[in-house]
Design a protein around this motif. Structure first.
Motif, short mmCIF file in Angstrom:
data_model
loop_
_atom_site.label_atom_id
_atom_site.label_comp_id
_atom_site.label_asym_id
_atom_site.label_seq_id
_atom_site.Cartn_x
_atom_site.Cartn_y
_atom_site.Cartn_z
N GLY A 109 -5.93 -3.68 -1.55
CA GLY A 109 -4.95 -3.42 -2.49
C GLY A 109 -3.68 -2.84 -2.23
O GLY A 109 -2.44 -3.32 -2.47
N LEU A 110 -3.50 -1.87 -1.11
CA LEU A 110 -2.42 -1.52 -0.29
C LEU A 110 -1.43 -2.40 0.00
O LEU A 110 -0.21 -2.66 -0.10
N LEU A 153 -1.47 -5.59 -1.09
CA LEU A 153 -1.06 -6.67 -1.83
C LEU A 153 0.04 -5.98 -3.00
O LEU A 153 0.98 -6.61 -3.46
N TRP A 191 -11.55 -2.84 -0.13
CA TRP A 191 -10.57 -3.41 -1.53
C TRP A 191 -9.50 -2.54 -1.49
O TRP A 191 -8.40 -2.91 -2.04
N ARG A 192 -9.66 -1.18 -1.31
CA ARG A 192 -8.60 -0.28 -1.14
C ARG A 192 -7.52 -0.59 -0.47
O ARG A 192 -6.16 -0.80 -0.59
N ILE A 193 -7.83 -1.13 1.09
CA ILE A 193 -6.89 -1.51 2.00
C ILE A 193 -6.27 -2.77 1.59
O ILE A 193 -5.10 -2.81 1.51
N GLU A 201 -14.09 0.56 1.27
CA GLU A 201 -12.55 0.68 1.63
C GLU A 201 -11.84 -0.31 1.80
O GLU A 201 -10.69 -0.43 1.47
#
Lengths: 114, 242
Positions: free
Chosen positions: A29-30, A32, A25-27, A23
């Motif tokens: 991404g959010l 960035l 990496w998803r956060i 997760e």
């Protein structure tokens, strides 16, 4: 270990070894993505990287198979992907038709060759 | 299956997204894939609740297979976590590419938390294909409906696979696993209309196995950065020359 902890222990492992490492990496991404707007050049580059990674996942699954796919000959794996692509192109660009044809080719090809 | 037509506002965008999920080939591909994962979890001795929860929380089939195999074969928790995090890197560029399509001026960050968690290959491919036809202010709800539909399919299949485990002939288990590369290839072929996307696809599929064969660490990440960057540079050069 006390029984409650012992019972919950697998779920702690799920959170700390499965959920959070993925997760993060998803956060990130959010965070960035906050300053990026649709249609910018940077976004085209990022999408190209994402697409290349996904294609890489496919390439690795074909050439370095896991699990039950190890038993399928390489020629059948490559041939089935190509048959899937041909069926997709012939049947009105239908992904469904391509998936069915490719998977059927995998089963038939393996039976014929073994 | 064609889900290209997104009908005008007769229904809530969330329900439209949910309906789009079941018109998507991925609802069925994910079902097959997660039957395989449910069976794998059963064979490694995990409980049904642990399996169902891990499908929803991790929501990334490759990471889940890595975690199951690592824990199931007695690899340490830290090593398992590292292997999972290496496989998850791809989610970052996917989220960065998706969220700007969902946002409006008024969108709060917390409205983007669900789509962020829902981001996975299937949902990403379908969102990039379907969202341009959805009015911008309805896109988050549509995307959540789409993702929830796909996740329901995966979670149900995890339970089905868990109980089917052992009765699945090996060739069919292989056919289920093969759904992943097959459906990714065809969907990327369908979605890649621009030259830059096609090049990225070709470079990625060629580079990753080569880097893996050379035993270079982080092969997926490198094939993504190198392949994606080359595709982007060729796209820039071509445009500059045109």
């Amino acid at each position: 270990m006390n029984p409650v902890v012992a019972e919950l222990w697998p779920y702690f492992i799920l959170i700390f070894a499965g959920f959070l490492p993925n997760e993060i990496w998803r956060i990130l991404g959010l965070v960035l993505a906050r300053r990026l707007n649709e249609g910018t050049e940077l976004l085209i580059w990022v999408r190209a990287i994402a697409t290349a990674i996904l294609a890489g996942v496919i390439g690795k699954l074909i050439f370095f198979p896991v699990g039950a796919l190890i038993g399928i000959p390489l020629s059948v794996r490559i041939g089935s992907i190509l048959i899937g692509l041909v069926a997709y192109a012939l049947v009105r660009r239908s992904v469904f038709a391509g998936v069915v044809a490719g998977d059927a080719a995998l089963i038939l090809g393996t039976m014929l060759l073994s | 299956m064609s889900a290209d037509s997104v009908s005008p506002p007769m229904r809530s965008p969330f329900l439209q997204g949910l309906a789009a999920a079941f018109r998507s080939v991925f609802a069925y591909v994910l079902f097959g894939t997660f039957v395989g994962i449910g069976a794998l979890g059963h064979d490694f001795g995990f409980s049904i609740w642990w399996m169902v929860l891990s499908s929803a929380l991790i929501w990334a089939a490759p990471a889940q297979v890595i975690l199951l195999s690592a824990l199931g074969t007695g690899v340490g928790v830290i090593e398992a976590a590292i292997a999972v995090t290496l496989s998850g890197v791809r989610l970052l560029p996917m989220v960065v590419a998706l969220l700007p399509m969902l946002r409006t001026e008024k969108t709060r960050t917390r409205d983007l938390l669900l789509p962020t968690h829902f981001t996975a290959i299937s949902m990403w491919v379908e969102s990039l294909r379907l969202l341009p036809a959805v009015p911008r202010e309805q896109r988050i709800a549509f995307c959540n409906g789409l993702s929830l539909g796909l996740m329901l399919s995966a979670v149900a299949a995890t339970a089905v696979g868990f109980y089917l485990a052992g009765s699945l002939p090996r060739i069919y288990a292989a056919a289920l696993l093969f759904l992943t590369p097959l459906s990714f290839t065809l969907s990327l072929a369908r979605n890649s209309r621009a030259l830059v996307d096609r090049l990225a696809f070709v470079f990625g599929i060629a580079l990753a196995p080569i880097l893996a064969a050379l035993d270079i660490g982080l092969d997926l990440l490198w094939s993504g950065i190198v392949g994606g960057t080359f595709a982007y540079l060729i796209h820039r050069l071509r445009r500059a020359g045109a």
